[in-house]
Motif scaffolding. Structure first.
Motif, PDB file in Angstrom:
ATOM      1  N   MET A   1      82.214  87.287  92.140  1.00  0.00           N
ATOM      2  CA  MET A   1      82.883  88.825  91.974  1.00  0.00           C
ATOM      3  C   MET A   1      81.675  89.803  91.871  1.00  0.00           C
ATOM      4  SD  MET A   1      84.577  89.278  88.481  1.00  0.00           S
ATOM      5  CE  MET A   1      84.332  87.740  87.194  1.00  0.00           C
ATOM      6  N   ASP A   2      82.048  90.911  92.244  1.00  0.00           N
ATOM      7  CA  ASP A   2      81.061  92.087  92.222  1.00  0.00           C
ATOM      8  C   ASP A   2      81.044  92.501  90.729  1.00  0.00           C
ATOM      9  OD1 ASP A   2      79.486  94.006  92.973  1.00  0.00           O
ATOM     10  OD2 ASP A   2      81.063  95.313  93.925  1.00  0.00           O
ATOM     11  N   THR A   3      79.944  93.012  90.350  1.00  0.00           N
ATOM     12  CA  THR A   3      79.689  93.557  88.830  1.00  0.00           C
ATOM     13  C   THR A   3      80.580  94.893  88.756  1.00  0.00           C
ATOM     14  OG1 THR A   3      77.598  94.334  89.640  1.00  0.00           O
ATOM     15  CG2 THR A   3      77.630  92.166  88.114  1.00  0.00           C
TER      16      THR A   3
ATOM     17  N   ILE B   1      92.316  89.315  88.193  1.00  0.00           N
ATOM     18  CA  ILE B   1      92.879  88.680  87.456  1.00  0.00           C
ATOM     19  C   ILE B   1      94.410  88.058  87.614  1.00  0.00           C
ATOM     20  CG2 ILE B   1      93.784  88.870  84.667  1.00  0.00           C
ATOM     21  CD1 ILE B   1      91.649  91.141  84.427  1.00  0.00           C
ATOM     22  N   LEU B   2      95.069  88.947  88.191  1.00  0.00           N
ATOM     23  CA  LEU B   2      96.345  88.485  88.866  1.00  0.00           C
ATOM     24  C   LEU B   2      96.365  87.354  89.538  1.00  0.00           C
ATOM     25  CD1 LEU B   2      99.196  89.914  88.758  1.00  0.00           C
ATOM     26  CD2 LEU B   2      98.816  90.628  91.030  1.00  0.00           C
ATOM     27  N   LYS B   3      95.407  87.255  90.619  1.00  0.00           N
ATOM     28  CA  LYS B   3      95.112  86.090  91.415  1.00  0.00           C
ATOM     29  C   LYS B   3      94.711  84.975  90.732  1.00  0.00           C
ATOM     30  CE  LYS B   3      96.026  88.131  95.464  1.00  0.00           C
ATOM     31  NZ  LYS B   3      95.308  89.182  96.068  1.00  0.00           N
TER      32      LYS B   3
ATOM     33  N   THR C   1      89.841  80.125 100.368  1.00  0.00           N
ATOM     34  CA  THR C   1      89.257  81.484  99.616  1.00  0.00           C
ATOM     35  C   THR C   1      90.680  82.063  99.358  1.00  0.00           C
ATOM     36  OG1 THR C   1      89.363  82.440 101.865  1.00  0.00           O
ATOM     37  CG2 THR C   1      87.163  81.889 100.593  1.00  0.00           C
ATOM     38  N   ILE C   2      90.491  82.967  98.329  1.00  0.00           N
ATOM     39  CA  ILE C   2      91.573  83.983  97.792  1.00  0.00           C
ATOM     40  C   ILE C   2      90.903  85.244  97.629  1.00  0.00           C
ATOM     41  CG2 ILE C   2      93.308  84.440  96.097  1.00  0.00           C
ATOM     42  CD1 ILE C   2      93.211  81.405  95.556  1.00  0.00           C
ATOM     43  N   GLY C   3      91.290  86.386  98.235  1.00  0.00           N
ATOM     44  CA  GLY C   3      90.621  87.688  97.953  1.00  0.00           C
ATOM     45  C   GLY C   3      91.255  88.373  97.146  1.00  0.00           C
ATOM     46  N   ALA C   4      90.558  89.106  96.281  1.00  0.00           N
ATOM     47  CA  ALA C   4      90.954  90.052  95.491  1.00  0.00           C
ATOM     48  C   ALA C   4      90.245  91.605  95.494  1.00  0.00           C
ATOM     49  CB  ALA C   4      90.703  89.861  94.005  1.00  0.00           C
ATOM     50  N   VAL C   5      91.150  92.511  95.654  1.00  0.00           N
ATOM     51  CA  VAL C   5      90.442  94.089  95.926  1.00  0.00           C
ATOM     52  C   VAL C   5      89.984  94.901  94.808  1.00  0.00           C
ATOM     53  CG1 VAL C   5      91.908  94.388  98.112  1.00  0.00           C
ATOM     54  CG2 VAL C   5      92.705  95.088  95.915  1.00  0.00           C
ATOM     55  N   ASP C   6      90.368  94.439  93.535  1.00  0.00           N
ATOM     56  CA  ASP C   6      89.750  95.060  92.468  1.00  0.00           C
ATOM     57  C   ASP C   6      89.830  94.108  91.313  1.00  0.00           C
ATOM     58  OD1 ASP C   6      92.131  95.382  91.107  1.00  0.00           O
ATOM     59  OD2 ASP C   6      92.643  97.148  92.369  1.00  0.00           O
ATOM     60  N   GLY C   7      89.299  94.555  89.914  1.00  0.00           N
ATOM     61  CA  GLY C   7      89.300  93.916  88.657  1.00  0.00           C
ATOM     62  C   GLY C   7      90.802  93.507  88.128  1.00  0.00           C
TER      63      GLY C   7
ATOM     64  N   VAL D   1      87.401  85.287  95.834  1.00  0.00           N
ATOM     65  CA  VAL D   1      86.645  86.392  95.886  1.00  0.00           C
ATOM     66  C   VAL D   1      86.973  87.842  95.437  1.00  0.00           C
ATOM     67  CG1 VAL D   1      84.910  87.513  97.815  1.00  0.00           C
ATOM     68  CG2 VAL D   1      85.490  85.045  97.886  1.00  0.00           C
ATOM     69  N   ALA D   2      86.202  88.528  94.436  1.00  0.00           N
ATOM     70  CA  ALA D   2      86.739  89.916  94.018  1.00  0.00           C
ATOM     71  C   ALA D   2      85.770  90.600  94.339  1.00  0.00           C
ATOM     72  CB  ALA D   2      87.059  89.615  92.498  1.00  0.00           C
TER      73      ALA D   2
END
Ligand SMILES: Nc1ncnc2c1ncn2[C@@H]1O[C@H](COP(=O)(O)OP(=O)(O)OP(=O)(O)O)[C@@H](O)[C@H]1O
Ligand SMILES: [Mg+2]
Length: 517
Positions: free
Chosen positions: A449-451, A435-437, A425-431, A403-404
């Motif tokens: 993900m958010d656009t 990619i890293l996660k 779930t795995i969370g990501a805080v930005d773009g 989830v980005a």
């Protein structure tokens, strides 16, 4: 020409006059056209067919009634004018179409040709009449259909643009609402904006439904079960003095339809029926199966032959007069007080029915009630198990989802929902984080993900992930309209997307759909 007449030929002559009169009488009395003579404003002669068309018997008409007693009040003046012209000899053999009110109150459309002549030494008018009610009904049905199409396109265009504007309003309104703390005095303002946007959204939703632009999900459903499940809610819509009766077909009535849209149809028709029965009555909802044959199609001027499920909603209310009847499906047509009706109920129903390849008809008698018939094409060979599996969509899953989303509260919210339905779930805080996660975790089945995110936006992240794993499933969340994301404009290719604000039920279904693709 001179000719001699002997007694023998005189007899023959009498015979032949007698014959001729019999023949004329026979022809006139058995003609499918109606004949009449009018003098001094009253009918002095009419044939059998005339009486049939008018619905009165000979004695009631002759020397007692005139055209003014039969003609529809709106057309009275023009009929009297034509009659005057015929008497003066100004107008002969000209064709006119007029509506009359029969003795039983039914309205018929007639084609009339009149001529002036002298009858018993005084001016009179004679003429022929043909009943063209059936043809005229078919013609007006066709015109109505064309008009609905045109209004539909117009309404659809407006709704579409408005929807885009409202999407942005609610999307950002929601974000604002999440950012402003509960006790902030500005919170009230945002809440008001959002609640107004919601009303606007529901209006455009109805317009979209009318113009058939609303996305619908067709599944095999049993209309009987839909009615059964909605009945309790419908009962809450009506007043205590209205009795709701259902008469459902004994077997499953299976059609391809969107169950929420069928609910919508029921809600609108039931609300209208309630309004039409201010002092109570009976409201009947029934279903049955019928075969539309060629005869039906010819008589109604619409339809493809085949098997149909009929949903009937009948009330014992005020009924609808002819004038109103012509307009009831028009968007924003209402006879209700300001603030009571928007006039979108029936236009929504019309749009939904058309989107389901169905038909709708209405019949009504003043002070007796109104019946709506909706025809849905029936699905053949559908087993019950297939139906069950369609009715209960699977929502749960065990897959891992990335989830980005840069907005913490939205991200937490989404992760929370997904976990509740069994997903890891795995969370990501930005773009960049996304990619890293993604690189770190090999068992990701879906990226939500958010656009628009800091560091790398949705499109950049998507391009990057697709380079690593070309068939990776990606679901975009966006505050923008479907076009921007789904229609190539934003990504350069089509993608799955879900609109913000996100409602968890829709979201969890969408996630499952994308995973199962
Ligand atoms: N069952 C009925 N009996 C009598 N009149 C009806 C019935 N259904 C509809 N009508 C007439 O058709 C008009 C249009 O109906 P429609 O449902 O489109 O709008 P509305 O009920 O006036 O407003 P809304 O449904 O948007 O609140 C009504 O105002 C009413 O005059
Ligand atoms: Mg209504």
């Amino acid at each position: 020409m001179d000719f001699e007449m002997n007694s023998h030929s005189e007899d023959k002559m009498k015979d032949s006059i007698g014959d001729k009169e019999t023949v004329y009488r026979f022809l006139v009395e058995n003609s499918l056209a109606a004949y009449y003579i009018i003098q001094d404003g009253l009918f002095r002669f009419v044939n059998k067919r005339f009486c049939q068309i008018a619905g009165y018997n000979y004695e009631e008409i002759i020397d007692r009634m005139g055209p003014a007693d039969l003609v529809h009040p709106v057309e009275r003046n023009s009929v009297l004018e034509t009659l005057g012209n015929c008497l003066n000899g100004d107008e002969d053999n000209s064709e006119h179409t007029h509506k009359i009110i029969r003795k039983d109150g039914q309205i018929s459309t007639l084609q009339i040709i009149g001529n002036g002549f002298v009858y018993n030494g005084k001016p009179a008018v004679s003429g022929t009449i043909i009943d063209i009610s059936k043809e005229s009904d078919l013609e007006s049905q066709l015109l109505q259909a064309q008009k609905m199409e045109a209004i539909g396109n117009l309404a659809g265009g407006i709704a579409h643009d408005f929807n885009n504007i409202i999407t942005v309003l609610t999307g950002y309104g929601n974000l604002l609402q999440m950012k402003i703390s509960q006790d902030d005095s500005l919170r009230l303002y945002v809440d008001q904006i959002l609640s107004a946007s919601q009303k606007a959204a529901s209006l455009t939703q109805k317009l979209m439904a009318f113009s058939r632009q609303q996305p619908i999900t067709l599944k095999t459903i049993n209309i009987n079960s839909v009615i059964h499940e909605t009945k309790k809610l419908l009962e809450r819509l009506i007043t205590e003095d209205i009795r709701l009766v259902t008469e459902l077909y004994s077997k499953d009535v299976i059609v391809m339809a969107d169950a929420t849209q069928i609910d919508q149809i029921l809600f609108n028709l039931v609300t209208n029926a309630k309004d039409a029965m201010p002092s109570g009555g009976i409201l009947k909802i029934s279903t049955r199966i019928a075969e539309l044959d060629r005869e039906f199609v010819l008589a109604h001027g619409f339809g493809k032959t085949g098997r149909y499920a009929i949903l009937e909603v009948q009330d014992t209310g005020t009924g609808i007069n002819r004038n109103t009847m012509e307009k009831i499906f028009n968007p924003f047509f209402t006879t209700k007080e300001v603030g009571k009706g928007t006039g979108l109920g029936l236009s929504t129903v019309y749009g939904i029915v058309k989107q389901h390849n169905g038909y709708i008809t209405v019949s009504s008698k003043l002070n007796q009630g109104t019946t709506f018939h909706i025809y849905f094409p029936v699905v053949k060979n559908m087993t019950h198990e297939m139906l069950e599996s369609n009715l209960k969509p699977v929502k749960h899953g065990k897959e891992t989802i990335l989830v980005a989303e840069d907005d913490d509260s939205v991200r937490y919210f989404i992760i929370d929902i997904l976990n509740r339905f069994g997903y890891k779930t795995i969370g990501a805080v930005d773009g960049e984080d996304a990619i890293l996660k993604f690189k770190e975790n090999k068992d990701i089945s879906l990226v939500v993900m958010d656009t628009i995110m800091p560091k790398k936006n949705g499109k950049e992240v998507c391009d990057c992930i697709r380079k690593i794993k070309p068939d990776m499933k990606i679901l975009f969340m966006s505050g923008y309209s479907a076009e921007i994301v789904a229609n190539k404009g934003f990504l350069g290719y089509e993608a799955d997307y879900i609109n913000k604000p996100i409602y968890y039920e829709d979201f969890i279904l969408k996630v499952r759909n994308v995973l199962d693709k």
